[in-house]
Design a protein around this motif. Sequence first.
Motif, mmCIF file in Angstrom:
data_model
loop_
_atom_site.group_PDB
_atom_site.id
_atom_site.type_symbol
_atom_site.label_atom_id
_atom_site.label_comp_id
_atom_site.label_asym_id
_atom_site.label_seq_id
_atom_site.Cartn_x
_atom_site.Cartn_y
_atom_site.Cartn_z
ATOM 1 N N ASN A 1 0.424 -1.190 0.192
ATOM 2 C CA ASN A 1 0.043 -0.279 -0.119
ATOM 3 C C ASN A 1 1.539 1.236 0.237
ATOM 4 O O ASN A 1 2.072 1.464 1.207
ATOM 5 C CB ASN A 1 -0.937 -0.505 1.574
ATOM 6 N N THR B 1 0.615 4.330 0.888
ATOM 7 C CA THR B 1 0.488 4.989 2.367
ATOM 8 C C THR B 1 1.534 4.388 3.099
ATOM 9 O O THR B 1 2.318 4.577 4.646
ATOM 10 C CB THR B 1 -0.429 5.595 2.825
ATOM 11 N N GLY C 1 -5.048 8.450 3.597
ATOM 12 C CA GLY C 1 -4.812 8.559 2.701
ATOM 13 C C GLY C 1 -3.431 10.012 3.509
ATOM 14 O O GLY C 1 -2.067 10.446 2.633
ATOM 15 N N SER C 2 -2.737 9.567 4.350
ATOM 16 C CA SER C 2 -1.530 10.715 5.229
ATOM 17 C C SER C 2 -0.916 9.638 5.747
ATOM 18 O O SER C 2 -0.880 9.410 6.341
ATOM 19 C CB SER C 2 -2.228 11.949 6.154
ATOM 20 N N TYR C 3 0.577 9.291 5.133
ATOM 21 C CA TYR C 3 2.074 9.015 5.122
ATOM 22 C C TYR C 3 2.255 9.731 6.543
ATOM 23 O O TYR C 3 2.631 8.589 7.164
ATOM 24 C CB TYR C 3 2.446 8.754 4.318
#
Length: 323
Positions: free
Chosen positions: A253, A255, A304-306
Motif C-alpha cells: 500500500n 501510504t 491517505g496521509s502517510y
Amino acid sequence: MNKEDILHSYSISLVSQGEHKFYTLTVPSEILAKTCFISSREDDPKEGFQRLLDEKRAQQIADYIDNGLGTIPTAIVLSAQPEAQLEITGKGKTMRFKEHPKAFLILDGQHRVYGFNLAKTSVRIPVVIYNNLSRRDESRIFIDINTKQKPVPNELLFDIKNLAEYENNNEAFLREIFDLFHESSNSILLGLTSPADKSRLKLSRVAFNSAMSLVTKYFGDKESQEVYEICNSYLVAMYNGLRKLGLERSITNSTVFKSIISIFPHVAQRTKDKYSNYLTESFSEILSPLFVKLKPTKISKPGGSYKDLSNYLLDCLKTDFTL
C-alpha cells in the motif's frame, strides 16, 4: 492593407470520421499565434468550456522548441469561426482564411499554441480544422478529446526515462534501487513490485520513488547495491512483524510503504548506535515495541496521509526508560 485583410493559403486534405469532416494541414507557428483563441469558463461563463492557461507550462514548451531538439508532432485541433472567412479552393486542395485574432477556436492544444508563440523559433505545426461546428459540437469534441484519450501512466514514463536518457542523477539512483528490489532473489519485495504499471496489489515505481526520496540523503555516497541491502534488511524486519499480525501484504500500500520508509532514519540511527550494523536481527529488535503496540486497523485502513501514520508508528516505537 489592414492586418485583418491579410489572407493565408495552405494545402489541405479532407478527412471524414463518423458524422464529422475536418481538414488536415500544417501552419507556421507564428500564424497560429495570430489567429487562434480560447474560450474559458472564467472569460465566458455562459459559452466557455476550456481551462485557464498555465503560463509556466507554455514557457516549458517554448524552451523545448528553442533548444533545437524539440519536436511535438501532435496536431492542434481548431474550429473555424466566422471571422476566418474560411474558403476551400483549388478543387478542394487549398484552404484560405483571413488573419484575424479570433479566426479559430482552439479545441485542443492551447498550451502548445501559446508555447509556440513564446518560442523564438518558427516551426510548422500539424493542424486539424473543423468548419461549421455549432458551440454544442465544439464542446462535445473538446470533451471527447479530453476524456477518450488515456494519458500515459507516470509509472511507464519513469520506467522508460532511462532509455530516453532523460534521468537526473537522483532518478537514476532510485531506478537502480527499485530494479534491485524488483529482480533480486533475496528481495522481500520480489513479486510485489510493478515497474511500468499501476497495480492495486503491487508497489509501483512511482510510489517507491516517492517514498525513497524522503531518505536518500541519509545514505551519503553509498552505492545503490549497499542501499538496497540496508533497506531490504529493514523491510524484511518490518514485513516479518506485519506478518505476525496478518498484515504483511499491506506493505505494498503506497501510504503504508511511504510511512514505513519515512521512519527508517529513526530506526536506522538506533540500530547503528546499538549494534554498528544493519542486520535484519538488529532492525527486528529495535522494531519489536512497535508491533506490540500497533493497532492492526491503522495498517489495514491507513487513510491517505502517510505523515499521520508515520507519527503513529513513531509513537509505537517509544519504549519506557530503563537504566
